[in-house]
Design an enzyme around this catalytic site. Structure first.
Site, PDB file in Angstrom:
ATOM      1  N   TYR A 141       8.794  -9.545   4.803  1.00 43.07           N
ATOM      2  CA  TYR A 141      10.313  -9.740   5.488  1.00 43.07           C
ATOM      3  C   TYR A 141      10.742 -11.078   6.063  1.00 43.07           C
ATOM      4  CZ  TYR A 141      12.113  -4.733   4.697  1.00 43.07           C
ATOM      5  OH  TYR A 141      12.296  -3.628   4.086  1.00 43.07           O
ATOM      6  N   LYS A 191      -3.108  -1.769   1.699  1.00 42.79           N
ATOM      7  CA  LYS A 191      -3.490  -2.010   0.302  1.00 42.79           C
ATOM      8  C   LYS A 191      -4.812  -3.084   0.445  1.00 42.79           C
ATOM      9  CE  LYS A 191      -3.184  -1.740  -4.031  1.00 42.79           C
ATOM     10  NZ  LYS A 191      -3.227  -0.526  -4.866  1.00 42.79           N
ATOM     11  N   ASP A 223      -0.893   3.476  -2.199  1.00 50.56           N
ATOM     12  CA  ASP A 223      -0.437   4.205  -3.345  1.00 50.56           C
ATOM     13  C   ASP A 223      -0.808   5.707  -3.097  1.00 50.56           C
ATOM     14  OD1 ASP A 223      -2.976   3.077  -3.225  1.00 50.56           O
ATOM     15  OD2 ASP A 223      -2.687   2.479  -5.616  1.00 50.56           O
ATOM     16  N   ASP A 247       8.900   0.775   5.070  1.00 52.21           N
ATOM     17  CA  ASP A 247      10.444   0.868   4.597  1.00 52.21           C
ATOM     18  C   ASP A 247      10.112   1.732   3.330  1.00 52.21           C
ATOM     19  OD1 ASP A 247      13.070   0.166   3.968  1.00 52.21           O
ATOM     20  OD2 ASP A 247      12.409  -1.019   2.202  1.00 52.21           O
ATOM     21  N   ASP A 251      11.414   6.182   3.438  1.00 52.79           N
ATOM     22  CA  ASP A 251      12.698   6.594   2.262  1.00 52.79           C
ATOM     23  C   ASP A 251      11.952   7.844   1.647  1.00 52.79           C
ATOM     24  OD1 ASP A 251      14.376   4.795   3.125  1.00 52.79           O
ATOM     25  OD2 ASP A 251      15.033   4.554   0.962  1.00 52.79           O
TER      26      ASP A 251
END
Ligand code: IPM
Ligand code: MG
Length: 352
Positions: A141, A191, A223, A247, A251
């Site tokens: 970001y 990751k 993942d 983020d 969701d």
């Protein structure tokens, strides 16, 4: 107690849900003898329309000088042009950076009366109680360079994933401290099989874990984590992860709770005001209709009372009222009901 609260309703349903949450705070102030003063400012698309920028210096200054900030949502199709120089989301990012709120707490708890509202099987999501701690002021970001340019007749775009050791340490450390008050388990999501920032993240997380022998740390690739959130959501307690992963995962996790409209968040700095907002967006499709679920914002106020104003009993009063309203069948449209935004807030207020 006297507190100065800045309201940034923003765009779309942000305006509707913030005004209902303020009513809840006013009722609470009266009951518990507190004085909450509210000052409202434009932020997001509405600020672009008025001032040409999503967040003015004056608004940021007022937020910094406050006890806490309550935000609705920003954005909408009107400001969505990918070539636009100013975007509503810039206001939100500048506000997070400006307040230094590096830790975004997003609790996801399933309510027994809403198990069937989730597309995930009820027996799998019973007793889900996850706290996602999302790093909020670093990563893709904010990393530099961030740009678009022309190279040999092609357009090239760059975002940069960047983390410093101290940025990782402070958010992971907070996750561990929060885990102490819960089931004492932290899952650090990264990751590390691909990204250098993730390998540093893992090293730092291990270092923090060494100082907290009473909390268990495990590492999980993002993942795998996205899959486990659906297949075994009750296996998580606290999840700590970097900005973009957080983020996306929050969701996804919100699906477990039956509706995004239910979920609150708190963004905290080392010191100074916190930023409180529901995790849902501005929902342009239902904006202005008075049917948005205000509970995510109302529960964000409970987090504000707990983390910024240190009013634990009052925070609990809101949470119990929301809990009881849901148990007794109060439902807005997102939960398959017919209550308006205002009527849903009324259901909470009469139980406080
Ligand atoms: C969120 C939102 C924001 C984010 C957007 C609006 C910039 O999706 O708070 O999760 O990506 O952080
Ligand atoms: Mg998001």
């Amino acid at each position: 107690m006297k507190s100065n609260i800045i309201l940034l309703p923003g765009d779309g349903i942000g305006v509707e849900v913030v005004s209902e949450a303020v009513r809840v705070l006013q009722v609470l102030a009266k009951k518990y003898n507190h004085e909450f003063s509210f000052s409202e400012y434009l932020m997001g698309g509405c600020a672009i329309d008025q001032y040409g920028v999503a967040l003015t210096d004056e608004t940021l200054k007022a937020c910094k000088a406050s006890d806490s900030v309550l935000l609705g949502a920003v954005g909408g199709p009107k400001w969505d042009d990918p070539n636009a120089k100013v975007r509503p989301e810039q206001g939100l990012l500048a506000l997070r950076k400006g307040l230094g709120v590096f830790a975004n707490l997003r609790p996801v708890k399933t309510h027994p009366a809403l198990l069937d509202a989730s597309p995930v099987k009820a027996d799998r999501i019973k007793d889900v109680d996850i706290l996602v701690v999302r790093e909020l002021t670093g990563g893709l970001y904010f990393g530099q360079p961030k740009m678009r340019e022309q190279v040999n007749g092609h357009t090239r775009a760059v975002d940069t994933m960047e983390y410093h050791d101290y940025e990782i340490r402070r958010v992971v450390d907070l996750a561990f401290r929060l885990a102490l008050r819960r089931k004492k388990k932290v899952t650090s999501v990264d990751k590390a099989n691909v990204l250098e920032t993730s390998r540093l993240w893992r090293l730092i997380a291990n270092g923090v874990a060494a100082e907290h022998s009473d909390v268990i740390l495990d590492h999980m690739l993002v993942d795998t984590a996205s899959m486990r959130l659906i297949t075994a959501p009750t296996s998580f307690d606290v999840i700590v992860t970097e900005n973009t992963f957080g983020d996306i995962l929050t969701d996804e996790a919100s699906v477990l709770a039956g509706s995004m409209g239910m979920l609150p968040s708190a963004s905290l700095a080392d010191s100074g005001p916190g930023l409180y907002e529901p995790i849902h967006g501005s929902a342009p499709d239902i904006a202005g209709k008075g049917i948005a679920n205000p509970l995510g914002t109302i529960l964000s106020c409970a987090m504000m009372l707990r983390y910024s104003l240190h009013l634990d009993e009052e925070a609990h009063a809101i949470e119990s009222a929301v809990d009881a309203a849901i148990t007794e069948g109060a439902r807005t449209a997102d939960l398959g009901g017919t209550l308006s935004t205002t009527k849903m807030a009324d259901e909470v207020i009469r139980r406080i």
